[in-house]
Design an enzyme around this catalytic site. Structure first.
Site, mmCIF file in Angstrom:
data_model
loop_
_atom_site.group_PDB
_atom_site.id
_atom_site.type_symbol
_atom_site.label_atom_id
_atom_site.label_comp_id
_atom_site.label_asym_id
_atom_site.label_seq_id
_atom_site.Cartn_x
_atom_site.Cartn_y
_atom_site.Cartn_z
ATOM 1 N N HIS C 155 0.828 -1.211 0.000
ATOM 2 C CA HIS C 155 0.000 0.000 0.000
ATOM 3 C C HIS C 155 0.867 1.268 0.000
ATOM 4 O O HIS C 155 0.441 2.306 0.536
ATOM 5 C CB HIS C 155 -0.929 0.034 1.220
ATOM 6 N N SER C 276 14.453 19.465 -18.996
ATOM 7 C CA SER C 276 13.269 20.279 -19.250
ATOM 8 C C SER C 276 13.654 21.445 -20.149
ATOM 9 O O SER C 276 14.781 21.937 -20.098
ATOM 10 C CB SER C 276 12.738 20.808 -17.919
ATOM 11 N N LYS C 282 16.050 20.094 -14.062
ATOM 12 C CA LYS C 282 15.314 18.842 -14.171
ATOM 13 C C LYS C 282 16.126 17.675 -14.722
ATOM 14 O O LYS C 282 16.942 17.842 -15.621
ATOM 15 C CB LYS C 282 14.070 19.059 -15.042
ATOM 16 N N GLU C 289 8.750 6.676 -17.669
ATOM 17 C CA GLU C 289 7.351 7.101 -17.761
ATOM 18 C C GLU C 289 6.722 6.635 -19.070
ATOM 19 O O GLU C 289 5.556 6.237 -19.121
ATOM 20 C CB GLU C 289 7.255 8.628 -17.673
#
Lengths: 464, 464, 464, 464
Positions: C155, C276, C282, C289
């Site tokens: 969880h 970025s 970044k 992803e």
């Protein structure tokens, strides 16, 4: 009182309503109790339970099982899932001093994974039997009607004549692949997660091989973290059921079409059609349509569950509770739909007049091309020449058998008087005698192979 | 006895088990009876029913309704669906001489489409309210915590500081689009199919406009064939619910992450977490995980139903019976999940120390680039220079505030002493003051707009 | 000129644009030509082609193959699919008198099914290798970092400490199941459809066993009608890829989370992150992803294709052309995504300070319960008592190691001075030494098994 | 050199291959450049660009646009996406000193969202036109063939006679709902994200209302965090396309069936059928089958994308890049498939002999029941009586018109000599004259409404 009453205050009522799984996971009771009995025995082997404790717990669990079986199990408001319900009842029967020992080293994470696998393992034979029964029905029908011609279709346009039995047998082989997939998934299903604990393993020296033997699993999971979150077997079963559902939908589609009066090759038994509330003449193939529609939902079921799994982080996450309803839906659907189709096939009437009378002469065009090939014309040229002849017949509004020889000759000079001899449906069927072809001998071969397969399966009792 | 007992022999028992919809469509009883009452009145207007007959039928139907409501309705084995069940009971009450007139000119095809639309229309306000309630909870929380900073993320990496209220409000607007979609589909839902008969229309001069008024529909369907097979409204609702489910899953994901101790910005109320059967410390965000998982099934639900519809031929086909369970699942899920999320949001504790203390200095890198831009450096060069400074800080193991000026100057000569002044989280937030930006004034603007929207909706009572 | 110019007038241009498959099926050229070469040889064995004709056709086909390989194949406007394109070019090279014989008894229906199976068979080894490579990378990393602790999650909350290698190995076993599924589907893929003709079989006495041997298939299809419409192998591969995609998405999710600064257990190599355009600091885990996202599309791919198949009537239908793009997408995605993940795993830096330092003392709560169990307290009571202690520690704002003994005793009198000895992360790991548990010896066992498996696979060269 | 060369070392080559989107997002070039031109103008209004700089940048961008349009744009290996490619080329043209200023305050996150919305807004009119064109084709055909009878089907069994135009018009109304949905989504699409920056808003006082006006958006997004991650418009368009695809698949299915020789009501123009490589007679409805199949993939497309979105955390995540290919696929499919169907409908031949001659007398059974109702028999009893008569006719092998009066009387004594008068197909059609019914006057009404709708749409030019 919840299991974690020490740590947390009461859960919100609407959370309970949303999260509790007892309304649907109660059907796992037998698997849950079997798992607990095996676990109690295993705990006794480690010394955590004395022999007397083990006996008492086993007897207590057997009583809970009996209560479920007899419908005498009384639900309590705190029964959030089947595991909690069984433990609560056991505690009532034995007192917490004893019942409270059963969960030592076990987590609901390895418990629920064990329950679900065990339950599904128990369902496989029933599903395999029902597939086999449908296969049997197809083979019987194919054998019974061997010799009956029907149009073979591509693009829902008559392509070439085939044997009706060839068409029936085409579904046998599809189901045969489904059976293979079922065997394959069974191997991956028959892996015991119990002893994985919450995620890290069991610290009490539990004998997992013993547990596997007791519960009928083939082997133990290799990694406890994987074991508690692995739902591949659910996904794989849902895929199996979706693809089987697709096959059933295709058979249903064929049956709906071919029994429509416009085709009329087949007639459905009245036991498998239903009427209309408004139109007194109706005899609708409702069950077949529902099988077709249900395939759509089986697809959605699979895709929804894969979407549940996508991107989940390691370890058990509550999202995994969404495995049960799709699985139950798939099992229930197959168990209901397969016998319906078997019944339809077993009671099917073949209207030979229509299936043979419905053959259109254009479906012999390939025979004409092959005729030219035998006269030495390259196939591509032969195909073009016959195309012209077909067009001419359409223009004249006649069938290929009635097209005058001069028209054939205009399409290609190699056409001779003997052209009309090839315009024969049965001969066209018999010419296709490569292995797997529609010639009667080949179809008989298929039937024999199929019967042999079914016989062997029944003996081996694989899956089932 | 089935409705079509004259025409067909008895249906096979397993067909009944597979095909009967009463177990799930019984919940349509109120809609079914309302539709029948309206239809009885309309029949009376055409003269097919006398005034007395109409009154008796209406009274009979009201009694059946009462029986359902009180749980006193006794199911009979022949009740294959809610329509049959109601008609059977009405016949018991009134005799067939009278009850047998009600179905004149009506088919279950137009009847079930009417029932389902009516039922769903009745559910929309409850769903709209629950969305609005969640929106309200978000606005309240945003208002309450206005001023609290948190890291804004892209790619789950700190990007720029934002207001926590800005993050909360981002979900308000997603839900706002869901509300718009709900309004849009309501229009297409509020179209009456009754009077379409089986497919061809009603031959008894029934007044469909009257029926629409009686039942609260906005207009009548334009084509009877379309009317009986149209399930666009189901598909559209399933899409609405899937996309809303996706939004809820995203909010749930954020809440799970940000309340994990590793982030720690938020704390969930104990009423919305549950414990572990094995690990005494656990406080798991179960309801949030379930909301995330449920989104997957809502997606599968939609996709499965679209697959049911695909390639169906004209007119009603039994496949369409597969519309109900997905629709009920979607409605039930939303009605349970939305209040859970509202509760979570309403009871959320914000841990300002963690959300502000967790801000990383790299999240100010854009400020440095903007600083250079203000000194006249083109942004792309400024970006590259700051990239070098960030890399240097990483190598030195220091934050941007501790990077010595000479290092900044090595990255770009335009850096001056004043560079450290821009390394301020709140100032970074306040600079982003374009409409929709995270500056406090802009977020307050959002909150005001949102409150105005909610107020207006409540007044207008659209949907609800 | 189309193949059916004799029969039909020209097709509408927009139909061609919509229906032509050459833009995507041209990549099947090698399989198509291999199939044609085998078929030419088989035709020669039946006498339809003379030895010289066979030689000329084979040479011609080899030239077409060379043209494709060299990028020298010139497309003609009439090339609607790869089969037509190859035949058209062969005709240019050899004249229709000769080239026109090749299609004798063959249909594009059995041809395309053969091509697609052959092509996919050729892709399997490359996919199997890439899975094995990722498995190898996981094993290497697990071996290298054996001994490093990390929090085990359920969880997304710390549950119990585990070995980081245990976590890594959990993915090995998932991939291992994917490999098994790949083996299983290969068997069903390796079935030759050629010789099935359009649907009814081949009338020229073609030797299908010979064809199967020539083309490397294990066996021949049993039913020609099934053979031309069976796309189970596509569906099964799409399922394999979707579930593998799900596994990769889960690994990606873990990597994204655990390398986020808030967790910080892992560091991704700069070669596998991107920056970025706006924010200079970044370092985004873009490829991970994208792998996560791509899993969603693989699911949609599967579900869309099953929906294509649902309810299709017997025989080839053009809908089946929709098999290729999803299949190509799945193969391409796996071939790109797997090596990216292997690279990520191979270049992963483990930040032991963070992964061990991040362990929270609550994750030892189960040790406390087990401690009480060893003192004879039933587990359920022990669990509750520890829950109270945890709650008390939270209230006092201290960790479990700092909770005073009197507090422990208040929770349960069986707690003694020795309680603090069990509050040790490594000891907690080592206690979980059941097979598949996280104890170091058990993880080493897993690693050895895994290496043995990989070694055996490489030797056997199954699939590959 | 990447945009983030200052911060990070080079990305791995296989990561680039997997992650780069230029191969498919290059088609956004016009939208990207339009967005940049507007942004340059807005920057000039804030003073960040001088007037001369603005002019130079606009001219530079216009040149890049021209290069794309002329196919003269030369791709560079570093062009990872359309934004980078355009910026790189602009830098080559103007130097970084100038071009490097354009990205001030902008992120690819708000840029790509703007591009995609702008591109899709530009595609809507073309799609709306094509739907309208198909609607127009249906109305024309309905008008042309008004008066032709055909069997109306439910469950693919003849139900009641209808007008062929009624059947055609049923598809008009489905498309009409699709048009409404398109209008609805357009509103939510026409919202400008530009100025949202990476996630937190724009710090340069950019005038977003001005940007919205320049680019033709109706309004600005309300929350920058929502703005960069909102892909509802993609999901909504994919749903629109999937449901439209389902409608087209249903029309295709009807056309395939009704033009099959076994039905024969319709004939497809040769321009819309294709032949077989083997069977010279074939005229296959390939484009219609492909439309049916494509609907399956549109469903998968939607479901896959929703699965991509599910459970994503806040802010832009790279997973969102998976929005483009599904969107492009949907747009391309609709733009190709709709005109094909329009062409099919426009060139459809109606075979009145077959469509009227194919009517079966059972389809008049409801007339008989209605006949009894008019004699005062309750409908349910009438239905049962007619059911018996139908069964008797089947047993005797006669049609309802030839069933002797005594048989009718045996079924129900209320049957009289006049019973044969109601057995008339056209009369049955004309009796169904409720609004939306199949009576000719009602169908003419539909046609008039439809024409009015089309006329109004063309004038309003909504969407288009």
């Amino acid at each position: 009182m919840t299991l974690w009453a020490g740590r947390l205050t009461e859960t919100d009522a609407k959370v309970r309503l949303f999260c509790d799984s007892f309304p649907f996971d109660r059907r796992l009771y037998a698997a849950d109790i079997a798992g607990s009995i095996a676990y109690a025995k295993a705990l006794a082997r480690t010394g955590i339970l004395s022999f007397e404790e083990r006996q008492a717990i086993v007897r207590g669990l057997e009583q809970v099982l009996a209560e479920f079986k007899l419908g005498a199990f009384v639900v309590s408001p705190g029964d959030e899932d089947i595991h909690t319900a069984v433990e609560r009842r056991l505690t009532e029967l034995l007192g917490e001093e004893l019942a409270g020992k059963l969960h030592t080293g076990r987590s609901r994470n390895d418990q629920v994974a064990t329950d679900l696998r065990l339950w599904l393992l128990g369902e496989l034979p029933g599903i395999a039997d029902r597939i086999r029964d449908l296969q049997g029905a197809l083979v019987e029908a194919a054998e019974k009607h061997l010799g009956v011609l029907m149009p073979g279709y591509t693009h829902l346009r008559q392509a070439q004549p085939i044997l009706l039995s060839h068409w029936l047998m085409s579904y046998f082989w599809r189901l045969s692949r489904d059976r293979e997939r079922l065997e394959g998934l069974k191997e991956r299903l028959s892996v015991l997660p119990l002893g994985a604990g919450a995620l890290a393993g069991n610290p009490w020296g539990i004998d997992r091989e013993y547990l596997a033997r007791e519960l009928g699993f083939s082997r133990c999971s290799e990694n406890s973290l994987d074991a508690v979150s692995d739902r591949d077997y659910v996904a794989e079963f849902l895929f199996f059921s979706a693809l089987l559902g697709v096959h059933l939908s295709q058979l249903a589609e064929d049956l709906i079409l071919f029994s429509a009066p416009e085709f009329g090759f087949l007639e459905l038994s009245e036991a498998y059609v239903t009427g209309s509330s408004l139109m007194p003449q109706k005899a609708n193939p409702d069950p077949l349509e529902l099988i077709r529609g249900r395939a759509g939902r089986l697809i959605g079921n699979l895709c929804g569950f894969l979407s549940v799994l996508k991107g989940l982080p390691s370890g058990y996450n509550k999202d995994l509770q969404e495995d049960k309803e799709p699985l139950f839906f798939a099992v229930d659907t197959l168990k209901l739909a397969l016998p319906v189709l078997s019944g339809v096939v077993r009671t099917l009437k073949v209207n030979r007049n229509r299936s043979e009378g419905g053959l259109r002469e254009e479906a012999l065009a390939t025979e004409l091309a092959d005729y030219l090939v035998e006269k030495g014309i390259p196939f591509r040229a032969a195909h073009r020449a016959v195309g012209k002849a077909v067009r001419r017949a359409l223009e004249l509004g006649v069938g290929l058998r009635s097209l005058p020889l001069e028209e054939y000759r205009a399409a290609h000079p190699a056409f001779g008087e003997d052209v009309y001899r090839v315009l024969d449906f049965r001969q066209a069927v018999e010419r296709r005698n490569s292995p797997g072809g529609t010639a009667a001998a080949r179809v008989r071969e298929q039937i024999e192979k199929a019967k042999e397969l079914l016989r062997k399966e029944e003996e081996d009792g694989e899956v089932s």
